[in-house]
Design an enzyme around this catalytic site. Sequence first.
Site, PDB file in Angstrom:
ATOM      1  N   LYS A 220     -10.835  -8.222  -5.944  1.00  0.00           N
ATOM      2  CA  LYS A 220     -11.740  -7.248  -6.449  1.00  0.00           C
ATOM      3  C   LYS A 220     -10.985  -5.957  -6.752  1.00  0.00           C
ATOM      4  O   LYS A 220     -11.284  -5.257  -7.849  1.00  0.00           O
ATOM      5  CB  LYS A 220     -12.586  -6.848  -5.044  1.00  0.00           C
TER       6      LYS A 220
ATOM      7  N   LYS B   2       0.953  -1.112   0.091  1.00  0.00           N
ATOM      8  CA  LYS B   2      -0.092  -0.217  -0.015  1.00  0.00           C
ATOM      9  C   LYS B   2       0.822   1.228  -0.249  1.00  0.00           C
ATOM     10  O   LYS B   2       0.735   2.214  -0.707  1.00  0.00           O
ATOM     11  CB  LYS B   2      -0.910   0.019   1.210  1.00  0.00           C
TER      12      LYS B   2
ATOM     13  N   LYS C 195      -3.529 -13.137  -8.081  1.00  0.00           N
ATOM     14  CA  LYS C 195      -4.445 -13.785  -7.222  1.00  0.00           C
ATOM     15  C   LYS C 195      -5.790 -12.765  -7.401  1.00  0.00           C
ATOM     16  O   LYS C 195      -5.998 -11.831  -7.761  1.00  0.00           O
ATOM     17  CB  LYS C 195      -4.077 -13.476  -5.991  1.00  0.00           C
TER      18      LYS C 195
END
Length: 339
Positions: free
Chosen positions: A211, A128, A208
């Site tokens: 969403k 992040k 992977k």
Amino acid sequence: MTTELLPSPAPVEAPQPRPRIFSGIQPSGIVHLGNDLGAIRNYVMLQWEYEAIYCIVDYHALTSTHDPAVMRQRTREMAASLLALGLDPERCTLFVQSHRPEHAELMWLLTTVTPVSWLERTPTYKEKKQNQPDDINHGLLTYPVLQAADIAIYKAGLVPVGKDQAAHLEISREIVRAFNNRYGVTFPEAEAVYTEAPVVLGTDGVRKMSKSVGNTIEILGSPDEICKQVMSMVTDTKRILRTDPGRPEVCNVCQMHRFFGDDWEEIQDGERTARTGCVDTKKLLAARIIEHYAPARERYAELMAHPAEIDGILEAGADRLKPLAQATMDEVRTKMGLR
Ligand code: AMP
Ligand code: TRP
């Protein structure tokens, strides 16, 4: 007079308490195939054998979802999805994290035994920080401490999750170990439980399924949507012509067939010998996914039409956990000298 002897009653065994498991899932709105194959299937199976506690982690979601209406809607959608996929409120406890405020209190207490360096080393945090350097709130750093508190508050020993949670669980164990060392053994070091599909790849066949990447198959979506998503899947990139032999071991579509039907060997053989083409294999997979999730799709629609029923289940779940959460907090406060 004869006295007839009645057969002595079979010894009644005291019911054994079932070992406790816990898992959390973010209210991310949609449930994708990776969630089900990687985690939810295990939630459903394990509720029969264990005292199972499942939590919709809205506190965690606040690190990235900032619209209150969206939060409320997604929390309900996630609850309806889990119930539709087979969680039975008679067999397990389903609740929303913020409905049990003890999670936040225990998190604070656990932060005081957690070196910041452990949190800064967490792979998701580092990712992040790299991808959104101007949007790093403190919750993103503390995320694993809250996760440790979620599990510890119920003293759960097993945690069904996908492989992407391995690093978080490792930190959870380290945090409770640090607490146990300082204040005396209080919490078990919980272990992850994986399914046969701990990492489900997305429609791109590389990353992977997630969403945030946008490579999902939304199992409770409309059949048309599922069909579109499956037909967009990347197969064996080296198989160019329909007549080229395929490599089922590297074809994501072929690998997914393993979970839908009992003819996986045959399907692999069809690809290997070019008896079947990639499009055939995808069409079959789409049809099977649509059929497999049809009852869940129906239950989901029914539940979403009765939001009060969903809310009732979630409230009852949080109420049921109150004594357990409060007992742990009493013990922890005493051990830490807060009373
Ligand atoms: P999340 O939506 O990130 O809260 O994930 C919910 C659960 O699904 C967690 O246990 C994840 O580890 C699991 N999960 C999510 N995506 C995948 C995936 N692509 N493959 C396997 N498990 C997954
Ligand atoms: N971090 C998990 C995820 O993103 C969700 C989660 C929060 C969790 N608390 C937990 C999972 C406790 C297992 C146990 O999927």
